[in-house]
Design a protein around this motif. Structure first.
Motif, short mmCIF file in Angstrom:
data_model
loop_
_atom_site.label_atom_id
_atom_site.label_comp_id
_atom_site.label_asym_id
_atom_site.label_seq_id
_atom_site.Cartn_x
_atom_site.Cartn_y
_atom_site.Cartn_z
N VAL A 5 6.79 -7.50 7.52
CA VAL A 5 5.68 -6.96 6.71
C VAL A 5 5.54 -5.46 6.92
O VAL A 5 5.66 -4.95 8.04
CB VAL A 5 4.32 -7.64 7.05
CG1 VAL A 5 4.34 -9.12 6.68
CG2 VAL A 5 3.93 -7.47 8.51
N ASP A 6 5.28 -4.79 5.81
CA ASP A 6 4.83 -3.40 5.88
C ASP A 6 3.39 -3.45 6.40
O ASP A 6 2.73 -4.49 6.35
CB ASP A 6 4.91 -2.81 4.47
CG ASP A 6 4.16 -1.51 4.35
OD1 ASP A 6 4.50 -0.58 5.09
OD2 ASP A 6 3.24 -1.42 3.52
N TRP A 7 2.88 -2.35 6.88
CA TRP A 7 1.52 -2.35 7.44
C TRP A 7 0.47 -1.81 6.45
O TRP A 7 -0.36 -2.52 5.93
CB TRP A 7 1.49 -1.55 8.75
CG TRP A 7 0.14 -1.51 9.37
CD1 TRP A 7 -0.73 -0.46 9.40
CD2 TRP A 7 -0.53 -2.58 10.06
NE1 TRP A 7 -1.89 -0.80 10.04
CE2 TRP A 7 -1.79 -2.09 10.46
CE3 TRP A 7 -0.19 -3.91 10.36
CZ2 TRP A 7 -2.72 -2.88 11.15
CZ3 TRP A 7 -1.10 -4.70 11.05
CH2 TRP A 7 -2.35 -4.18 11.43
N ASP A 8 0.55 -0.50 6.16
CA ASP A 8 -0.51 0.14 5.37
C ASP A 8 -0.49 -0.30 3.91
O ASP A 8 0.53 -0.14 3.23
CB ASP A 8 -0.39 1.66 5.46
CG ASP A 8 -0.86 2.16 6.81
OD1 ASP A 8 -2.06 2.10 7.07
OD2 ASP A 8 0.00 2.57 7.62
N GLY A 9 -1.59 -0.84 3.44
CA GLY A 9 -1.66 -1.28 2.05
C GLY A 9 -1.06 -2.66 1.82
O GLY A 9 -1.19 -3.23 0.74
N THR A 10 -0.38 -3.19 2.86
CA THR A 10 0.19 -4.54 2.77
C THR A 10 -0.62 -5.47 3.67
O THR A 10 -1.29 -6.37 3.19
CB THR A 10 1.68 -4.53 3.18
OG1 THR A 10 2.41 -3.71 2.26
CG2 THR A 10 2.26 -5.93 3.19
N VAL A 11 -0.57 -5.21 4.98
CA VAL A 11 -1.45 -5.96 5.88
C VAL A 11 -2.88 -5.42 5.73
O VAL A 11 -3.83 -6.18 5.63
CB VAL A 11 -0.99 -5.85 7.35
CG1 VAL A 11 -2.03 -6.49 8.27
CG2 VAL A 11 0.37 -6.52 7.53
N GLY A 152 5.57 -6.19 0.99
CA GLY A 152 5.29 -4.75 0.98
C GLY A 152 4.54 -4.29 -0.25
O GLY A 152 4.25 -5.07 -1.17
N ASP A 153 4.22 -2.99 -0.26
CA ASP A 153 3.42 -2.45 -1.37
C ASP A 153 3.83 -1.06 -1.85
O ASP A 153 3.33 -0.60 -2.88
CB ASP A 153 1.94 -2.37 -0.97
CG ASP A 153 1.67 -1.15 -0.08
OD1 ASP A 153 2.40 -0.97 0.92
OD2 ASP A 153 0.76 -0.37 -0.41
N GLY A 154 4.67 -0.35 -1.11
CA GLY A 154 4.77 1.09 -1.46
C GLY A 154 6.17 1.68 -1.44
O GLY A 154 7.19 0.97 -1.39
N VAL A 155 6.20 3.00 -1.43
CA VAL A 155 7.45 3.75 -1.50
C VAL A 155 8.39 3.43 -0.34
O VAL A 155 9.59 3.26 -0.52
CB VAL A 155 7.14 5.27 -1.53
CG1 VAL A 155 8.43 6.09 -1.45
CG2 VAL A 155 6.36 5.64 -2.78
N SER A 156 7.83 3.31 0.87
CA SER A 156 8.68 3.09 2.04
C SER A 156 9.33 1.71 2.03
O SER A 156 10.21 1.43 2.83
CB SER A 156 7.87 3.26 3.33
OG SER A 156 6.98 2.18 3.51
N ASP A 157 8.90 0.84 1.10
CA ASP A 157 9.44 -0.53 1.05
C ASP A 157 10.52 -0.72 0.00
O ASP A 157 11.17 -1.76 -0.08
CB ASP A 157 8.30 -1.52 0.72
CG ASP A 157 7.11 -1.34 1.65
OD1 ASP A 157 7.34 -1.27 2.87
OD2 ASP A 157 5.97 -1.27 1.15
N ARG A 158 10.70 0.29 -0.85
CA ARG A 158 11.58 0.13 -2.01
C ARG A 158 13.01 -0.23 -1.66
O ARG A 158 13.59 -1.16 -2.20
CB ARG A 158 11.60 1.42 -2.83
CG ARG A 158 10.31 1.65 -3.57
CD ARG A 158 10.39 2.95 -4.36
NE ARG A 158 9.16 3.18 -5.07
CZ ARG A 158 8.98 4.22 -5.89
NH1 ARG A 158 9.95 5.10 -6.07
NH2 ARG A 158 7.82 4.37 -6.51
MG LIG Z 1 2.48 0.37 2.52
#
Ligand SMILES: [Mg+2]
Ligand SMILES: [Zn+2]
Length: 201
Positions: A5-11, A152-158
């Protein structure tokens, strides 16, 4: 299967890094840096520039984060059952106090902070560019995992999401994957993710 899991905006319900910058950093530099993301600046470059505007003592920011950053519904029960690995472009110093507040013990892969009074410096875990996206990337963090589920939710997850056996996405990651016809499952909380994993695993 291992869940990552990504953390910020995901968890977390809202991106905690953004909240910290709004509360303790310089909003103008934040807006400026985000505009250059993916163009003149790498993700790490943006993060470094944004956090150099934070000068508050780390303990004060940690206390604020513990008070104000909430995790998405269902995460604690999900985490107890699935023991997800947290992989973040944020910081151990701001993630671990929340994991602990939730009564959880989870492995965290993230960057570290050097919270200097003249502006925080970021100690990135890697400067090695990924062969696919050309920036230091979460692919390197999961290289030894084998098959995994990614949330995930963001750019760092792409980039890393493309290597997962199964992807749960929301917000910007969901629209990014949809625009490239990459299959993913939408989620809004961890009850959704658990339900989906329990029915087809
Ligand atoms: Mg995020
Ligand atoms: Zn990459």
């Amino acid at each position: 299967m291992q869940v990552v899991v990504d953390w910020d905006g995901t968890v977390t319900e809202v991106d905690g890094l953004h909240l910290v910058l709004l509360e303790f950093g310089d909003e103008q530099i934040y807006d400026e840096a985000e505009k250059h993301l993916g163009r003149e600046l790498t993700l790490n470059g943006v993060i470094a520039m944004e956090f150099e505007t934070v000068r508050a003592p780390l303990a004060e920011v940690v206390a604020w984060v513990r008070e104000n950053v909430r995790v998405r519904p269902g995460f604690s029960a999900f985490a107890r059952k699935r023991r997800p690995l947290i992989v973040s472009s944020g910081f151990h110093e701001l993630i671990e106090p929340i994991v602990e507040r939730e009564g959880l013990e989870l492995d965290v892969v993230a960057n570290r902070l050097d919270p200097r009074p003249d502006g925080w410096r970021v100690r990135f875990r890697s400067h090695e560019p990924c062969s696919v996206c050309g920036e230091p990337c979460k692919r390197a963090d999961i290289a030894s995992l084998g098959e995994f589920v990614y949330v995930g939710d963001g750019v760092s997850d792409r980039c890393v999401a493309l290597t997962a056996a199964r992807v749960f996405a929301r917000d910007g990651l969901a629209s990014h994957l949809a625009s490239r016809n990459v299959p993913f499952e939408p989620f809004s909380d961890f009850y959704d993710v658990e339900r989906a994993l329990a029915t087809r695993c």
